[in-house]
Design an enzyme around this catalytic site. Sequence first.
Site, PDB file in Angstrom:
ATOM      1  CB  SER A 177      -0.796   0.092   1.218  1.00 60.09           C
ATOM      2  OG  SER A 177      -1.699   1.355   1.087  1.00 60.09           O
TER       3      SER A 177
ATOM      4  CB  SER B 264      -2.570   4.711   2.014  1.00 60.57           C
ATOM      5  OG  SER B 264      -3.481   4.182   0.799  1.00 60.57           O
TER       6      SER B 264
ATOM      7  CE  LYS C  83     -11.066  -0.694  -1.909  1.00 63.12           C
ATOM      8  NZ  LYS C  83     -11.041  -0.306  -2.957  1.00 63.12           N
TER       9      LYS C  83
ATOM     10  CG  ASP D  41     -11.837   3.497  -4.680  1.00 61.36           C
ATOM     11  OD1 ASP D  41     -10.893   4.090  -4.304  1.00 61.36           O
ATOM     12  OD2 ASP D  41     -11.857   2.166  -4.689  1.00 61.36           O
TER      13      ASP D  41
ATOM     14  N   GLY E 149     -14.838  -5.561 -11.948  1.00 63.76           N
ATOM     15  CA  GLY E 149     -14.439  -5.619 -10.299  1.00 63.76           C
ATOM     16  C   GLY E 149     -14.832  -4.578  -9.555  1.00 63.76           C
TER      17      GLY E 149
ATOM     18  NE  ARG F  67     -11.162 -13.069 -17.472  1.00 65.67           N
ATOM     19  CZ  ARG F  67     -10.205 -13.415 -16.683  1.00 65.67           C
ATOM     20  NH1 ARG F  67      -8.895 -13.932 -17.261  1.00 65.67           N
ATOM     21  NH2 ARG F  67      -9.976 -13.174 -15.563  1.00 65.67           N
ATOM     22  CB  THR F  68     -16.449 -13.063 -16.141  1.00 68.31           C
ATOM     23  OG1 THR F  68     -15.112 -13.379 -16.238  1.00 68.31           O
ATOM     24  CG2 THR F  68     -17.477 -14.141 -15.490  1.00 68.31           C
TER      25      THR F  68
ATOM     26  CB  ILE G 289      -7.959   2.925 -12.806  1.00 67.31           C
ATOM     27  CG1 ILE G 289      -8.464   1.295 -12.973  1.00 67.31           C
ATOM     28  CG2 ILE G 289      -9.435   3.557 -13.292  1.00 67.31           C
ATOM     29  CD1 ILE G 289      -9.094   1.073 -11.738  1.00 67.31           C
TER      30      ILE G 289
ATOM     31  CE1 TYR H 225      -2.628   2.633  -7.972  1.00 69.23           C
ATOM     32  CE2 TYR H 225      -0.243   2.836  -7.506  1.00 69.23           C
ATOM     33  CZ  TYR H 225      -1.633   2.499  -7.153  1.00 69.23           C
ATOM     34  OH  TYR H 225      -1.702   1.802  -6.135  1.00 69.23           O
TER      35      TYR H 225
ATOM     36  N   GLY I 230      -3.861   6.473 -13.810  1.00 66.76           N
ATOM     37  CA  GLY I 230      -4.270   6.129 -12.781  1.00 66.76           C
ATOM     38  C   GLY I 230      -3.932   6.665 -11.350  1.00 66.76           C
TER      39      GLY I 230
HETATM   40  P1  NAP Z   1     -10.629  -6.947  -9.347  1.00 69.39           P
HETATM   41  O1  NAP Z   1     -12.030  -6.964  -8.664  1.00 69.39           O
HETATM   42  O2  NAP Z   1      -9.875  -8.346  -9.103  1.00 69.39           O
HETATM   43  O3  NAP Z   1     -11.124  -7.230 -11.120  1.00 69.39           O
HETATM   44  C1  NAP Z   1     -10.331  -7.351 -12.085  1.00 69.39           C
HETATM   45  C2  NAP Z   1     -10.686  -7.192 -13.481  1.00 69.39           C
HETATM   46  O4  NAP Z   1      -9.741  -7.316 -14.238  1.00 69.39           O
HETATM   47  C3  NAP Z   1     -12.127  -8.142 -13.736  1.00 69.39           C
HETATM   48  O5  NAP Z   1     -12.843  -7.529 -14.438  1.00 69.39           O
HETATM   49  C4  NAP Z   1     -11.089  -9.242 -14.582  1.00 69.39           C
HETATM   50  O6  NAP Z   1     -12.187  -9.689 -15.586  1.00 69.39           O
HETATM   51  C5  NAP Z   1     -10.356  -8.384 -15.289  1.00 69.39           C
HETATM   52  N1  NAP Z   1      -9.262  -9.165 -15.821  1.00 69.39           N
HETATM   53  C6  NAP Z   1      -8.224  -9.633 -14.942  1.00 69.39           C
HETATM   54  N2  NAP Z   1      -7.158 -10.534 -15.613  1.00 69.39           N
HETATM   55  C7  NAP Z   1      -7.853 -10.689 -17.169  1.00 69.39           C
HETATM   56  C8  NAP Z   1      -7.356 -11.078 -18.218  1.00 69.39           C
HETATM   57  N3  NAP Z   1      -6.426 -12.248 -18.335  1.00 69.39           N
HETATM   58  N4  NAP Z   1      -8.296 -10.752 -19.481  1.00 69.39           N
HETATM   59  C9  NAP Z   1      -9.371  -9.954 -19.145  1.00 69.39           C
HETATM   60  N5  NAP Z   1      -9.688  -9.564 -18.209  1.00 69.39           N
HETATM   61  C10 NAP Z   1      -9.032  -9.920 -16.827  1.00 69.39           C
HETATM   62  O7  NAP Z   1      -9.620  -5.841  -9.184  1.00 69.39           O
HETATM   63  P2  NAP Z   1     -10.197  -4.230  -8.855  1.00 69.39           P
HETATM   64  O8  NAP Z   1      -9.964  -4.347  -7.356  1.00 69.39           O
HETATM   65  O9  NAP Z   1     -11.448  -4.000  -9.678  1.00 69.39           O
HETATM   66  O10 NAP Z   1      -8.728  -3.654  -9.592  1.00 69.39           O
HETATM   67  C11 NAP Z   1      -8.878  -3.623 -10.818  1.00 69.39           C
HETATM   68  C12 NAP Z   1      -7.364  -2.884 -11.082  1.00 69.39           C
HETATM   69  O11 NAP Z   1      -7.593  -1.524 -10.811  1.00 69.39           O
HETATM   70  C13 NAP Z   1      -6.130  -3.134 -10.357  1.00 69.39           C
HETATM   71  O12 NAP Z   1      -5.021  -3.201 -11.336  1.00 69.39           O
HETATM   72  C14 NAP Z   1      -5.818  -2.333  -9.218  1.00 69.39           C
HETATM   73  O13 NAP Z   1      -4.776  -2.170  -8.923  1.00 69.39           O
HETATM   74  C15 NAP Z   1      -6.230  -1.150  -9.905  1.00 69.39           C
HETATM   75  N6  NAP Z   1      -6.791  -0.088  -9.039  1.00 69.39           N
HETATM   76  C16 NAP Z   1      -6.547   1.243  -9.159  1.00 69.39           C
HETATM   77  C17 NAP Z   1      -7.061   2.228  -8.309  1.00 69.39           C
HETATM   78  C18 NAP Z   1      -6.457   3.608  -8.318  1.00 69.39           C
HETATM   79  O14 NAP Z   1      -6.347   4.393  -7.258  1.00 69.39           O
HETATM   80  N7  NAP Z   1      -5.831   4.028  -9.396  1.00 69.39           N
HETATM   81  C19 NAP Z   1      -8.087   1.813  -7.280  1.00 69.39           C
HETATM   82  C20 NAP Z   1      -8.445   0.525  -6.987  1.00 69.39           C
HETATM   83  C21 NAP Z   1      -7.951  -0.225  -8.387  1.00 69.39           C
HETATM   84  P3  NAP Z   1     -13.042 -11.205 -14.972  1.00 69.39           P
HETATM   85  O15 NAP Z   1     -14.359 -10.690 -14.153  1.00 69.39           O
HETATM   86  O16 NAP Z   1     -13.377 -11.965 -16.245  1.00 69.39           O
HETATM   87  O17 NAP Z   1     -12.141 -12.025 -14.162  1.00 69.39           O
END
Ligand code: NAP
Length: 286
Positions: free
Chosen positions: A19, A21, A70, A112, A140, A163-164, A227, A229, A250
Amino acid sequence: MSDEAERKACVIGWPIEHSRSPRIHGYWLRRYDVAGRYDRRAVRPEELENFLLGMGRGGLVGCNVTIPHKERAWEIVSEANPDGVGRMGNRLKAVNTIWLDEAGRLHADNTDVYGFMANFRERLGAWEGTGRRVVVLGAGGAARAVVAGFADAGAETVTVVNRTLEKAERIVEELGNPARALPLEHLSEVMPQADVLVNATSLGMTGQPALDLDLSHLPDDAVVADIVYVPLETELLKRARTRGLRTVDGLGMLLHQAVPGFEKWFGVRPEVTPELRQLLEADVAS
Ligand code: NAP
């Protein structure tokens, strides 16, 4: 340094070492000369309820909540104080910021959405959401926040491509109009009408597979946001920049989402300064 009692907050997750933060809040504590402390605490899922219900006794005024807590944190705070969760937290059924009021009651919200939209607007200058057609990749927790942000900003459509497919459909069911779901194979059909394309998947992040998208279908005035980064400039953003499109990275989302929590815990509305951004850019690059 003021002489009031030191206020303590932290970020909790499992794992938590990654983290960033503490860097953000540490910078603001120094900048505003606040008598406070902010650190990381590793909290296992089975410890979460006791941790949150015992926060006051532990000398904390609040915390940030990250993966995987969360959604469960939303349930715990909602049960402990039925009026304690803010509008966005209830809409997303997930919270990332928790604080105690003066009577020791738990409150929580999801910042967020605010973080993503504040950064998006800051990076683009005067940006108006009304009537826009937005495409969000991913379904996600982070995608859910981005969809809610554009829906609130007045977008005409927010197409969730994942994807899903069932996960995209669940977001549409929960958030309603203007969200709609589309399978990943149909992405190229909506790109020619998109004003904004956002990557909210983990693809493109260091250590994850790349996001291989042909951006030639997007209009010339489209905006591309990521998003992810780490790295700061993902392959998606690089391709968009090379095509002459406006881009939003991001890192700013991470910085802006931290603002409301700091204000609740330490009583000062902090600013996302260029110096803070540079500090985090250096951290991401190291
Ligand atoms: P999450 O709930 O695990 O969701 C991941 C997403 O990525 C799902 O839609 C998943 O699809 C997709 N995915 C993963 N691998 C894939 C692949 N090989 N092919 C196609 N789709 C794929 O994660 P999250 O918490 O939403 O976070 C997502 C990203 O955002 C992370 O990289 C995180 O670090 C970043 N993030 C950034 C911030 C910021 O402040 N900038 C804040 C939060 C998160 P499926 O549903 O099909 O598995």
